[in-house]
Scaffold this motif. Structure first.
Motif, PDB file in Angstrom:
ATOM      1  N   VAL A   1       8.668  11.668  -6.398  1.00  0.00           N
ATOM      2  CA  VAL A   1       7.402  11.106  -5.904  1.00  0.00           C
ATOM      3  C   VAL A   1       6.230  11.646  -6.726  1.00  0.00           C
ATOM      4  N   ASN A   2       5.381  10.738  -7.175  1.00  0.00           N
ATOM      5  CA  ASN A   2       4.113  11.074  -7.823  1.00  0.00           C
ATOM      6  C   ASN A   2       2.995  10.366  -7.066  1.00  0.00           C
ATOM      7  N   LEU A   3       1.971  11.128  -6.676  1.00  0.00           N
ATOM      8  CA  LEU A   3       0.900  10.542  -5.877  1.00  0.00           C
ATOM      9  C   LEU A   3      -0.344  11.409  -5.969  1.00  0.00           C
ATOM     10  N   LYS A   4      -1.494  10.758  -6.145  1.00  0.00           N
ATOM     11  CA  LYS A   4      -2.775  11.463  -6.105  1.00  0.00           C
ATOM     12  C   LYS A   4      -3.639  10.837  -5.026  1.00  0.00           C
ATOM     13  N   ILE A   5      -4.211  11.695  -4.190  1.00  0.00           N
ATOM     14  CA  ILE A   5      -5.047  11.242  -3.078  1.00  0.00           C
ATOM     15  C   ILE A   5      -6.424  11.861  -3.247  1.00  0.00           C
ATOM     16  N   GLY A   6      -7.426  11.012  -3.400  1.00  0.00           N
ATOM     17  CA  GLY A   6      -8.776  11.480  -3.672  1.00  0.00           C
ATOM     18  C   GLY A   6      -9.468  12.092  -2.470  1.00  0.00           C
ATOM     19  N   LYS A   7     -10.466  12.904  -2.748  1.00  0.00           N
ATOM     20  CA  LYS A   7     -11.247  13.531  -1.688  1.00  0.00           C
ATOM     21  C   LYS A   7     -11.977  12.460  -0.871  1.00  0.00           C
ATOM     22  N   GLY A   8     -11.893  12.586   0.453  1.00  0.00           N
ATOM     23  CA  GLY A   8     -12.544  11.650   1.341  1.00  0.00           C
ATOM     24  C   GLY A   8     -11.808  10.341   1.539  1.00  0.00           C
ATOM     25  N   GLU A   9     -10.606  10.241   0.969  1.00  0.00           N
ATOM     26  CA  GLU A   9      -9.822   9.010   1.051  1.00  0.00           C
ATOM     27  C   GLU A   9      -8.996   8.977   2.332  1.00  0.00           C
ATOM     28  N   ARG A  10      -8.793   7.774   2.867  1.00  0.00           N
ATOM     29  CA  ARG A  10      -7.865   7.582   3.983  1.00  0.00           C
ATOM     30  C   ARG A  10      -6.633   6.880   3.421  1.00  0.00           C
TER      31      ARG A  10
ATOM     32  N   ASP B   1      -6.057   1.522  20.309  1.00  0.00           N
ATOM     33  CA  ASP B   1      -7.453   1.287  19.928  1.00  0.00           C
ATOM     34  C   ASP B   1      -8.286   2.555  20.109  1.00  0.00           C
ATOM     35  N   TYR B   2      -8.043   3.257  21.213  1.00  0.00           N
ATOM     36  CA  TYR B   2      -8.757   4.503  21.510  1.00  0.00           C
ATOM     37  C   TYR B   2      -8.479   5.557  20.442  1.00  0.00           C
ATOM     38  N   ILE B   3      -7.217   5.726  20.072  1.00  0.00           N
ATOM     39  CA  ILE B   3      -6.852   6.752  19.096  1.00  0.00           C
ATOM     40  C   ILE B   3      -7.341   6.387  17.693  1.00  0.00           C
ATOM     41  N   VAL B   4      -7.262   5.107  17.336  1.00  0.00           N
ATOM     42  CA  VAL B   4      -7.739   4.681  16.013  1.00  0.00           C
ATOM     43  C   VAL B   4      -9.231   4.976  15.863  1.00  0.00           C
ATOM     44  N   GLU B   5     -10.015   4.656  16.887  1.00  0.00           N
ATOM     45  CA  GLU B   5     -11.445   4.920  16.812  1.00  0.00           C
ATOM     46  C   GLU B   5     -11.718   6.417  16.755  1.00  0.00           C
ATOM     47  N   LEU B   6     -10.916   7.181  17.494  1.00  0.00           N
ATOM     48  CA  LEU B   6     -11.045   8.631  17.461  1.00  0.00           C
ATOM     49  C   LEU B   6     -10.748   9.175  16.061  1.00  0.00           C
ATOM     50  N   ILE B   7      -9.658   8.719  15.465  1.00  0.00           N
ATOM     51  CA  ILE B   7      -9.297   9.166  14.112  1.00  0.00           C
ATOM     52  C   ILE B   7     -10.413   8.811  13.125  1.00  0.00           C
ATOM     53  N   ARG B   8     -10.930   7.598  13.241  1.00  0.00           N
ATOM     54  CA  ARG B   8     -11.997   7.171  12.343  1.00  0.00           C
ATOM     55  C   ARG B   8     -13.206   8.110  12.447  1.00  0.00           C
ATOM     56  N   THR B   9     -13.525   8.518  13.671  1.00  0.00           N
ATOM     57  CA  THR B   9     -14.700   9.369  13.892  1.00  0.00           C
ATOM     58  C   THR B   9     -14.485  10.791  13.398  1.00  0.00           C
ATOM     59  N   VAL B  10     -13.366  11.412  13.797  1.00  0.00           N
ATOM     60  CA  VAL B  10     -13.194  12.841  13.512  1.00  0.00           C
ATOM     61  C   VAL B  10     -12.797  13.120  12.060  1.00  0.00           C
ATOM     62  N   THR B  11     -12.354  12.085  11.328  1.00  0.00           N
ATOM     63  CA  THR B  11     -12.004  12.306   9.916  1.00  0.00           C
ATOM     64  C   THR B  11     -13.109  11.836   8.975  1.00  0.00           C
ATOM     65  N   GLU B  12     -14.261  11.532   9.507  1.00  0.00           N
ATOM     66  CA  GLU B  12     -15.405  11.152   8.672  1.00  0.00           C
ATOM     67  C   GLU B  12     -15.666  12.240   7.638  1.00  0.00           C
TER      68      GLU B  12
ATOM     69  N   ASP C   1       2.629   1.198  12.788  1.00  0.00           N
ATOM     70  CA  ASP C   1       1.834   0.078  13.296  1.00  0.00           C
ATOM     71  C   ASP C   1       0.976  -0.463  12.156  1.00  0.00           C
ATOM     72  N   MET C   2       1.313  -1.665  11.686  1.00  0.00           N
ATOM     73  CA  MET C   2       0.606  -2.218  10.536  1.00  0.00           C
ATOM     74  C   MET C   2      -0.850  -2.547  10.846  1.00  0.00           C
ATOM     75  N   GLY C   3      -1.154  -2.843  12.102  1.00  0.00           N
ATOM     76  CA  GLY C   3      -2.543  -3.062  12.478  1.00  0.00           C
ATOM     77  C   GLY C   3      -3.366  -1.798  12.276  1.00  0.00           C
ATOM     78  N   VAL C   4      -2.802  -0.662  12.648  1.00  0.00           N
ATOM     79  CA  VAL C   4      -3.472   0.625  12.453  1.00  0.00           C
ATOM     80  C   VAL C   4      -3.622   0.919  10.965  1.00  0.00           C
ATOM     81  N   VAL C   5      -2.551   0.709  10.212  1.00  0.00           N
ATOM     82  CA  VAL C   5      -2.558   1.005   8.777  1.00  0.00           C
ATOM     83  C   VAL C   5      -3.627   0.189   8.058  1.00  0.00           C
ATOM     84  N   PHE C   6      -3.615  -1.136   8.273  1.00  0.00           N
ATOM     85  CA  PHE C   6      -4.555  -1.989   7.559  1.00  0.00           C
ATOM     86  C   PHE C   6      -5.980  -1.859   8.095  1.00  0.00           C
ATOM     87  N   GLY C   7      -6.124  -1.345   9.306  1.00  0.00           N
ATOM     88  CA  GLY C   7      -7.449  -1.133   9.862  1.00  0.00           C
ATOM     89  C   GLY C   7      -8.101   0.170   9.442  1.00  0.00           C
ATOM     90  N   LEU C   8      -7.291   1.175   9.109  1.00  0.00           N
ATOM     91  CA  LEU C   8      -7.817   2.507   8.810  1.00  0.00           C
ATOM     92  C   LEU C   8      -7.768   2.887   7.333  1.00  0.00           C
TER      93      LEU C   8
END
Length: 258
Positions: free
Chosen positions: A29-38, A190-201, A211-218
């Motif tokens: 596996v080779n992968l780079k994940i940038g700072k601030g990236e989801r 929906d509750y957890i997705v919004e929470l994740i979005r907020t606390v990982t700002e 859950d592909m809805g979560v993946v493509f939404g976040l």
């Protein structure tokens, strides 16, 4: 990843392999994940997603290859040492102290970062700074009203929210969540997705999620892991349109949700 070529990524995984006996689970596996990236890692059951998480966080040593956190090689470091460098994770199975109060769970997770460490003579209950920090996190995760309840009586979604609070409490700038919405209803998700979005700002988020809805939404970026190899990485729309991904995983996963 979204960072420039000269920027040090938050996480860099280089030719990572992991075998258990003759079974090759992670295969280069080779992968780079940038700072601030989801960044979401998706793939079928048995693809090696949790093993990859365990390699990154020091629970398993790699057979070969490297993992770097903000440019620093993590080889030989224990999970607690990696955590203190700024990486924190949650697990598929909720990890909380069920008999302690919601507040006490969060306060415990703050102790090291607040300098308490191995001081047995300090009375944490007298620390207003510690109390204020714990209450601030409870407000972020919408559990202030549950503050003094035993954590074990919370609903499943609330327990997952508490674990996310524990994960962010130490001030980590790289957050790894392993299937954060598994087993939830649509409203709980929906509750957890919004929470994740907020606390990982402003933090780097890496998550495994079915859950592909979560993946493509976040997610800003998605990597698809199949039989221990990443077959595609890109923005959600690129991954969705990738014929290799559709054939190997995504088509069946999206159909399963309808």
């Amino acid at each position: 990843m979204n960072s420039s070529a000269n920027s040090t990524p938050a996480l860099a995984i280089e030719n990572l392999h992991k075998s258990f006996g003759k079974a090759k689970i992670i295969r280069g596996v080779n992968l780079k994940i940038g700072k601030g990236e989801r960044h979401a890692v998706i793939g079928p059951n048995g693809a090696g997603k949790s093993t990859l998480f365990n390699l990154i966080t020091g629970r398993f040593p790699p057979t070969s290859g490297k993992v770097r956190l903000h440019g620093r090689d993590l080889a030989g470091l224990a999970p607690f040492q990696i955590n203190r460098m700024g990486l924190s994770r949650s697990f598929q199975i909720t990890n909380i102290f069920p008999k302690m109060s919601v507040f006490e769970n969060v306060r415990c997770s703050l102790l090291w970062s607040k300098g308490y460490r191995y001081s047995f003579w300090n009375m944490v209950s007298r620390s207003q700074d510690l109390t204020d920090a714990a209450d601030s996190i409870l407000e972020q995760i919408n559990l202030t009203a549950r503050r003094d309840l035993p954590a074990g009586v919370l609903s499943y979604a609330e327990q997952r929210a508490l674990e996310i609070g524990i994960t962010i409490a130490g001030g980590a700038n790289v957050i790894m969540l392993d299937e954060p919405t598994a087993g939830m209803s649509h409203s709980e998700t929906d509750y957890i997705v919004e929470l994740i979005r907020t606390v990982t700002e402003d933090k780097t988020l890496v998550m495994v999620e079915h859950d592909m809805g979560v993946v493509f939404g976040l997610a800003d970026y998605i990597s698809v892991l199949v039989y221990g190899e990443i077959i595609a990485t890109g923005r959600p729309e690129e991954v969705r349109a990738n014929p290799k991904v559709q054939e190997a995983y995504l088509g069946a996963a999206l159909e399963a949700e309808h």
